[in-house]
Design a protein around this motif. Structure first.
Motif, short mmCIF file in Angstrom:
data_model
loop_
_atom_site.label_atom_id
_atom_site.label_comp_id
_atom_site.label_asym_id
_atom_site.label_seq_id
_atom_site.Cartn_x
_atom_site.Cartn_y
_atom_site.Cartn_z
N GLU A 12 78.49 -76.11 64.52
CA GLU A 12 77.24 -76.72 64.05
C GLU A 12 77.19 -76.75 62.53
N LEU A 13 77.70 -75.71 61.88
CA LEU A 13 77.75 -75.69 60.42
C LEU A 13 78.62 -76.84 59.91
N ARG A 14 79.74 -77.07 60.55
CA ARG A 14 80.62 -78.18 60.17
C ARG A 14 79.88 -79.51 60.29
N ARG A 15 79.11 -79.68 61.35
CA ARG A 15 78.34 -80.92 61.53
C ARG A 15 77.31 -81.11 60.42
N VAL A 16 76.64 -80.02 60.05
CA VAL A 16 75.66 -80.10 58.96
C VAL A 16 76.35 -80.52 57.66
N VAL A 17 77.47 -79.89 57.35
CA VAL A 17 78.18 -80.19 56.11
C VAL A 17 78.66 -81.64 56.12
N GLU A 18 79.21 -82.09 57.22
CA GLU A 18 79.68 -83.49 57.31
C GLU A 18 78.51 -84.45 57.12
N ARG A 19 77.39 -84.18 57.76
CA ARG A 19 76.22 -85.04 57.62
C ARG A 19 75.73 -85.04 56.18
N TRP A 20 75.69 -83.87 55.57
CA TRP A 20 75.22 -83.76 54.19
C TRP A 20 76.05 -84.63 53.25
N HIS A 21 77.35 -84.62 53.44
CA HIS A 21 78.23 -85.39 52.57
C HIS A 21 78.12 -86.89 52.78
N GLN A 22 77.49 -87.31 53.86
CA GLN A 22 77.28 -88.73 54.13
C GLN A 22 75.98 -89.26 53.52
N LEU A 23 75.12 -88.36 53.09
CA LEU A 23 73.80 -88.77 52.60
C LEU A 23 73.87 -89.40 51.22
N LEU A 25 72.51 -89.84 47.51
CA LEU A 25 72.00 -88.78 46.65
C LEU A 25 70.49 -88.66 46.70
N ASP A 26 69.77 -89.76 46.67
CA ASP A 26 68.31 -89.68 46.67
C ASP A 26 67.80 -89.05 47.97
N HIS A 27 68.44 -89.35 49.08
CA HIS A 27 68.04 -88.74 50.35
C HIS A 27 68.39 -87.26 50.36
N ALA A 28 69.57 -86.94 49.87
CA ALA A 28 69.98 -85.52 49.80
C ALA A 28 68.98 -84.73 48.95
N LEU A 29 68.60 -85.28 47.83
CA LEU A 29 67.64 -84.59 46.96
C LEU A 29 66.31 -84.36 47.67
N SER A 30 65.90 -85.33 48.48
CA SER A 30 64.64 -85.18 49.19
C SER A 30 64.73 -84.13 50.31
N VAL A 57 67.95 -67.07 46.12
CA VAL A 57 69.26 -67.71 45.95
C VAL A 57 69.08 -68.78 44.88
N PRO A 58 69.94 -68.81 43.87
CA PRO A 58 69.78 -69.81 42.80
C PRO A 58 69.96 -71.23 43.32
N ASP A 59 69.21 -72.14 42.76
CA ASP A 59 69.35 -73.57 43.09
C ASP A 59 70.46 -74.14 42.23
N LEU A 60 71.60 -74.41 42.85
CA LEU A 60 72.75 -74.94 42.13
C LEU A 60 72.95 -76.43 42.37
N GLY A 61 71.97 -77.04 43.05
CA GLY A 61 71.99 -78.48 43.24
C GLY A 61 72.63 -78.92 44.55
N PRO A 62 72.55 -80.22 44.82
CA PRO A 62 73.02 -80.75 46.09
C PRO A 62 74.53 -80.69 46.28
N ALA A 63 75.28 -80.60 45.22
CA ALA A 63 76.74 -80.57 45.34
C ALA A 63 77.24 -79.24 45.90
N THR A 64 76.44 -78.19 45.76
CA THR A 64 76.90 -76.87 46.20
C THR A 64 76.05 -76.23 47.29
N SER A 98 67.24 -83.04 60.92
CA SER A 98 66.24 -83.40 59.90
C SER A 98 66.85 -84.17 58.73
N LEU A 99 68.18 -84.14 58.65
CA LEU A 99 68.84 -84.84 57.55
C LEU A 99 68.93 -86.31 57.86
#
Length: 99
Positions: A12-23, A25-30, A57-64, A98-99
């Motif tokens: 499930e973690l792999r699915r989340v990461v794959e989905r995240w990388h398809q978003l 940027l504006d959607h990822a930020l939201s 946990v520090p906010d390091l942005g959508p890339a990380t 939710s993504l």
């Protein structure tokens, strides 16, 4: 030594990461607040299992953020081998939907 993360959670973690990388940027930020909320929740559980105070946990942005999510999932099962994998897998599935 292998990963302490149960297979169903890793999948499930792999699915989340794959989905995240398809978003886009504006959607990822939201969606960052919901991802960060799960990262923080996992970090809080790890701190509790280790007998430490929870820290933000520090906010390091959508890339990380998915790297942070992956680390917190790993750390949770390292710190709490008895953690229910169904609960974490469900949290990850809810996040992915939710993504």
């Amino acid at each position: 030594m292998g990963s302490p993360t149960p297979h169903e959670v890793s999948d499930e973690l792999r699915r989340v990461v794959e989905r995240w990388h398809q978003l886009p940027l504006d959607h990822a930020l939201s969606r960052m607040p919901s991802v960060r909320a799960l990262v923080q929740s996992l970090a809080d559980r790890v701190a509790e299992a280790r007998g430490h105070d929870a820290e933000p946990v520090p906010d390091l942005g959508p890339a990380t953020v998915t790297d942070q999510l992956s680390v917190m999932v790993f750390d949770l099962f390292r710190a709490r081998p008895d953690a229910d994998p169904r609960v974490v897998a469900d949290e990850l599935a809810d996040l992915r939907r939710s993504l």
